[in-house]
Design a protein around this motif. Structure first.
Motif, PDB file in Angstrom:
ATOM      1  N   ARG A  96      50.478  54.573  60.067  1.00 13.80           N
ATOM      2  CA  ARG A  96      51.466  55.570  60.483  1.00 13.80           C
ATOM      3  C   ARG A  96      52.717  54.848  60.961  1.00 13.80           C
ATOM      4  NH1 ARG A  96      47.953  58.393  58.820  1.00 13.80           N
ATOM      5  NH2 ARG A  96      47.249  60.431  59.543  1.00 13.80           N
ATOM      6  N   GLU A  97      53.860  55.499  60.796  1.00 19.41           N
ATOM      7  CA  GLU A  97      55.106  54.952  61.348  1.00 19.41           C
ATOM      8  C   GLU A  97      55.275  55.410  62.789  1.00 19.41           C
ATOM      9  OE1 GLU A  97      58.734  55.832  63.003  1.00 19.41           O
ATOM     10  OE2 GLU A  97      58.346  57.259  61.384  1.00 19.41           O
ATOM     11  N   GLY A 100      59.765  53.268  64.315  1.00 23.09           N
ATOM     12  CA  GLY A 100      60.415  52.589  63.196  1.00 23.09           C
ATOM     13  C   GLY A 100      59.655  51.402  62.651  1.00 23.09           C
ATOM     14  N   ARG A 101      58.356  51.319  62.958  1.00 27.19           N
ATOM     15  CA  ARG A 101      57.498  50.276  62.393  1.00 27.19           C
ATOM     16  C   ARG A 101      56.222  50.917  61.865  1.00 27.19           C
ATOM     17  NH1 ARG A 101      59.081  44.887  64.003  1.00 27.19           N
ATOM     18  NH2 ARG A 101      57.240  44.204  62.874  1.00 27.19           N
ATOM     19  N   PHE A 102      55.618  50.271  60.870  1.00 22.35           N
ATOM     20  CA  PHE A 102      54.323  50.745  60.380  1.00 22.35           C
ATOM     21  C   PHE A 102      53.210  50.149  61.228  1.00 22.35           C
ATOM     22  CE2 PHE A 102      56.713  51.147  56.285  1.00 22.35           C
ATOM     23  CZ  PHE A 102      56.656  52.526  56.236  1.00 22.35           C
ATOM     24  N   LYS A 122      52.562  64.299  67.496  1.00 18.01           N
ATOM     25  CA  LYS A 122      53.402  63.840  66.397  1.00 18.01           C
ATOM     26  C   LYS A 122      52.563  63.449  65.190  1.00 18.01           C
ATOM     27  CE  LYS A 122      56.650  60.028  65.821  1.00 18.01           C
ATOM     28  NZ  LYS A 122      57.475  59.046  66.539  1.00 18.01           N
ATOM     29  N   HIS A 123      51.411  62.816  65.453  1.00 15.27           N
ATOM     30  CA  HIS A 123      50.591  62.294  64.363  1.00 15.27           C
ATOM     31  C   HIS A 123      49.335  63.137  64.189  1.00 15.27           C
ATOM     32  CE1 HIS A 123      53.098  58.666  64.283  1.00 15.27           C
ATOM     33  NE2 HIS A 123      53.029  58.683  65.601  1.00 15.27           N
ATOM     34  N   LEU A 124      49.077  63.575  62.963  1.00 11.12           N
ATOM     35  CA  LEU A 124      47.879  64.355  62.661  1.00 11.12           C
ATOM     36  C   LEU A 124      47.030  63.596  61.650  1.00 11.12           C
ATOM     37  CD1 LEU A 124      49.383  67.934  62.176  1.00 11.12           C
ATOM     38  CD2 LEU A 124      48.147  67.058  64.170  1.00 11.12           C
ATOM     39  N   PRO A 125      45.693  63.692  61.778  1.00 17.56           N
ATOM     40  CA  PRO A 125      44.858  63.076  60.748  1.00 17.56           C
ATOM     41  C   PRO A 125      44.973  63.828  59.428  1.00 17.56           C
ATOM     42  CG  PRO A 125      43.501  64.176  62.418  1.00 17.56           C
ATOM     43  CD  PRO A 125      44.917  64.293  62.871  1.00 17.56           C
ATOM     44  N   GLU A 132      40.252  58.081  62.138  1.00 17.47           N
ATOM     45  CA  GLU A 132      41.658  58.464  61.979  1.00 17.47           C
ATOM     46  C   GLU A 132      42.075  59.405  63.113  1.00 17.47           C
ATOM     47  OE1 GLU A 132      42.609  60.803  58.581  1.00 17.47           O
ATOM     48  OE2 GLU A 132      44.693  60.131  58.499  1.00 17.47           O
TER      49      GLU A 132
ATOM     50  N   ARG B  96      55.107  59.324  54.348  1.00 17.16           N
ATOM     51  CA  ARG B  96      54.965  59.699  55.755  1.00 17.16           C
ATOM     52  C   ARG B  96      53.975  60.856  55.854  1.00 17.16           C
ATOM     53  NH1 ARG B  96      57.855  55.886  56.113  1.00 17.16           N
ATOM     54  NH2 ARG B  96      59.556  55.476  57.550  1.00 17.16           N
ATOM     55  N   GLU B  97      53.279  60.937  56.988  1.00 16.30           N
ATOM     56  CA  GLU B  97      52.404  62.086  57.238  1.00 16.30           C
ATOM     57  C   GLU B  97      53.208  63.200  57.892  1.00 16.30           C
ATOM     58  OE1 GLU B  97      50.866  64.590  60.078  1.00 16.30           O
ATOM     59  OE2 GLU B  97      50.877  62.541  60.876  1.00 16.30           O
ATOM     60  N   TRP B  99      52.499  67.537  58.775  1.00 16.69           N
ATOM     61  CA  TRP B  99      51.579  68.681  58.721  1.00 16.69           C
ATOM     62  C   TRP B  99      50.180  68.262  58.254  1.00 16.69           C
ATOM     63  CZ3 TRP B  99      55.916  70.582  55.201  1.00 16.69           C
ATOM     64  CH2 TRP B  99      57.010  71.008  55.957  1.00 16.69           C
ATOM     65  N   GLY B 100      49.763  67.034  58.604  1.00 13.08           N
ATOM     66  CA  GLY B 100      48.420  66.590  58.235  1.00 13.08           C
ATOM     67  C   GLY B 100      48.246  66.261  56.764  1.00 13.08           C
ATOM     68  N   PHE B 102      49.938  63.578  53.493  1.00 15.70           N
ATOM     69  CA  PHE B 102      50.848  62.489  53.158  1.00 15.70           C
ATOM     70  C   PHE B 102      51.900  62.983  52.176  1.00 15.70           C
ATOM     71  CE2 PHE B 102      47.053  59.824  54.244  1.00 15.70           C
ATOM     72  CZ  PHE B 102      47.606  59.253  55.370  1.00 15.70           C
ATOM     73  N   LYS B 122      61.211  62.884  64.552  1.00 14.42           N
ATOM     74  CA  LYS B 122      59.825  62.448  64.471  1.00 14.42           C
ATOM     75  C   LYS B 122      59.682  61.237  63.553  1.00 14.42           C
ATOM     76  CE  LYS B 122      55.564  64.600  62.878  1.00 14.42           C
ATOM     77  NZ  LYS B 122      54.919  65.894  62.583  1.00 14.42           N
ATOM     78  N   HIS B 123      60.440  61.245  62.453  1.00 18.30           N
ATOM     79  CA  HIS B 123      60.287  60.188  61.448  1.00 18.30           C
ATOM     80  C   HIS B 123      61.484  59.248  61.486  1.00 18.30           C
ATOM     81  CE1 HIS B 123      56.923  62.420  59.686  1.00 18.30           C
ATOM     82  NE2 HIS B 123      57.663  63.504  59.815  1.00 18.30           N
ATOM     83  N   LEU B 124      61.213  57.949  61.568  1.00 23.82           N
ATOM     84  CA  LEU B 124      62.269  56.938  61.567  1.00 23.82           C
ATOM     85  C   LEU B 124      62.089  56.025  60.362  1.00 23.82           C
ATOM     86  CD1 LEU B 124      62.271  55.813  65.318  1.00 23.82           C
ATOM     87  CD2 LEU B 124      63.903  57.334  64.183  1.00 23.82           C
ATOM     88  N   PRO B 125      63.204  55.572  59.765  1.00 26.30           N
ATOM     89  CA  PRO B 125      63.060  54.600  58.680  1.00 26.30           C
ATOM     90  C   PRO B 125      62.577  53.251  59.216  1.00 26.30           C
ATOM     91  CG  PRO B 125      65.390  55.075  59.101  1.00 26.30           C
ATOM     92  CD  PRO B 125      64.597  55.974  59.995  1.00 26.30           C
ATOM     93  N   VAL B 126      61.813  52.537  58.401  1.00 27.49           N
ATOM     94  CA  VAL B 126      61.355  51.183  58.734  1.00 27.49           C
ATOM     95  C   VAL B 126      62.278  50.157  58.077  1.00 27.49           C
ATOM     96  CG1 VAL B 126      59.463  49.528  58.439  1.00 27.49           C
ATOM     97  CG2 VAL B 126      58.968  51.912  59.046  1.00 27.49           C
TER      98      VAL B 126
END
Lengths: 259, 259
Positions: A96-97, A100-102, A122-125, A132, B96-97, B99-100, B102, B122-126
């Motif tokens: 997951r990001e 800004g990092r994986f 923010k993160h869902l399985p 997970e 990116r994930e 709503w559960g 990918f 929520k999502h940032l570039p790497v």
């Protein structure tokens, strides 16, 4: 249960020797037939190769053995399914990001009655595994405490160690987590590590009749730490991690622990 | 600029014929030498194989050609770098994930003065690409409007089409996006598609002396849509997408568009 493999090094290093030992346990010398995966970091980028098929006779695993992918941070996993059917979405490692990092995660152990971890955040399985779900819970808790990238990464990892202790109330959590710079490990019951540095010697795999002379493969400044559920070589001194403790590596060196 | 490849099918389908054509443009018949990647969905799981090395002579790309990975949704990309150096973290597709599930994204085009897209969310570039920044902006805007998984996916994709129109003020955005069920495409200037269904015929690649008889490879109920920047075959009828329009596919069928 499953088996974990992690590597942290100060130079891009070939993991194939250790991976060769691990993959034999994926259905041949071990029972972990329910998939395997390995994530290699290249700076901030990472590539994951995974397959729900048994590792020991996987053509993709043989490709990993044939490809000299060099990396400073690696997380590998072979799976014996307990929670969640055999499927690609349930195959470790998970990524997951965050900030800004994986971040890449693999887990050995089994959780029970872990509905409390399935909260919104923010993160869902995506898949069905306890692992997970635990990964997303950890990242969501970190995100709550550190909405932006922590200035003090050591403090963040200490907090992560506390979160892992909380996870233990649901079962066994041997954990590897990396962002490509750091390799974090937490031991519930079984995790071993060793650091190879000059003068380099020879080593022989336990699970396959393969030996290597690291002196031929390295330069005098290389520092490489390998973490595995059980020792992979028969003639090196592996350290058993203490239960309930974390250990943090960067550039092959241990840079933090629970003490 | 770059080239895109997408596939949506109602049965797990082998993409290798189309990928063989695309990879020749990765440094041999085309100038896209700066990396390549391809994401295959297996239900909700996905696997991405990518490499910053040129596609036409990549051993990993040859592996993809040799492996009969079958999938119902695929996104591929070959890169000619404009924004961001050649590196794994800058290599499409990006995942990116949300709503559960990918979500996987690839982009052809170039954006300028796109700082407005680099907002928090929520999502940032790497990595350093305009493409990953645009992807994160799209997901952040969707997340703002739909904090939970949308009940009406068609409405969500219509909104996504509007967001793509907004992105066009920063430059060219030919886009492919998939969650494994849906394949969304948006055309700024160049994107072509065709749907293959019974009665299946033969086809010949433009970029490589390879022909295929789909009748031998399919069953009468198969429906397979392929999307590419430029037509991949010389003897089939490709449809050119209209500029500023989106087109949505599921199970190989077009299930929505801008009209």
């Amino acid at each position: 249960m499953c088996e974990l493999l992690g590597m942290s090094a100060n130079v891009p290093t070939d993991i194939r020797f250790s991976f060769t030992g691990l993959m034999q346990r994926g259905g041949r010398t071990g029972p972990h037939r329910d998939g395997w995966g390995i994530t290699f970091y290249e700076d901030q980028g990472c590539r994951t190769i995974k397959d729900p098929a048994p590792c020991c006779d996987s053509p993709i695993a043989k490709l990993v053995q044939a490809c000299p992918i060099k990396s400073r941070a690696v997380i590998g996993h072979i799976r014996q399914a307990n929670r969640g059917p055999v499927a690609l979405k349930n195959t470790h490692p998970f990524t997951r990001e965050q900030w800004g990092r994986f971040w890449t995660f693999a887990h050995n152990g089994q959780l029970t009655d872990y509905q409390a971890l399935q909260q919104s955040g923010k993160h869902l399985p995506v898949g069905d595994t306890d692992s997970e779900t635990a990964f997303c819970w950890l990242l969501n808790e970190l995100d709550r405490k550190y909405p932006r990238k922590p200035a003090d990464m050591q403090a963040m990892f200490r907090y992560l160690g506390e979160l892992c202790l909380q996870l233990q109330q649901f079962g066994i959590v041997n954990i590897l987590l990396s962002d490509g710079d750091y390799l974090f490990s937490f031991c519930s019951n079984t995790l071993h590590w060793l650091t190879r540095r000059a003068p380099f010697g020879k080593a022989r795999l336990i699970d396959e009749d393969v030996a290597i002379d690291f002196h031929q493969e390295t330069t005098p400044n290389d520092v490489v730490t390998v973490i595995a559920t059980l020792p992979l070589t028969s003639d090196e001194q592996w350290h058993k991690m203490e239960a309930g403790y974390y250990r943090l590596f960067k550039n092959g060196e241990c840079v933090g622990d629970s003490t």
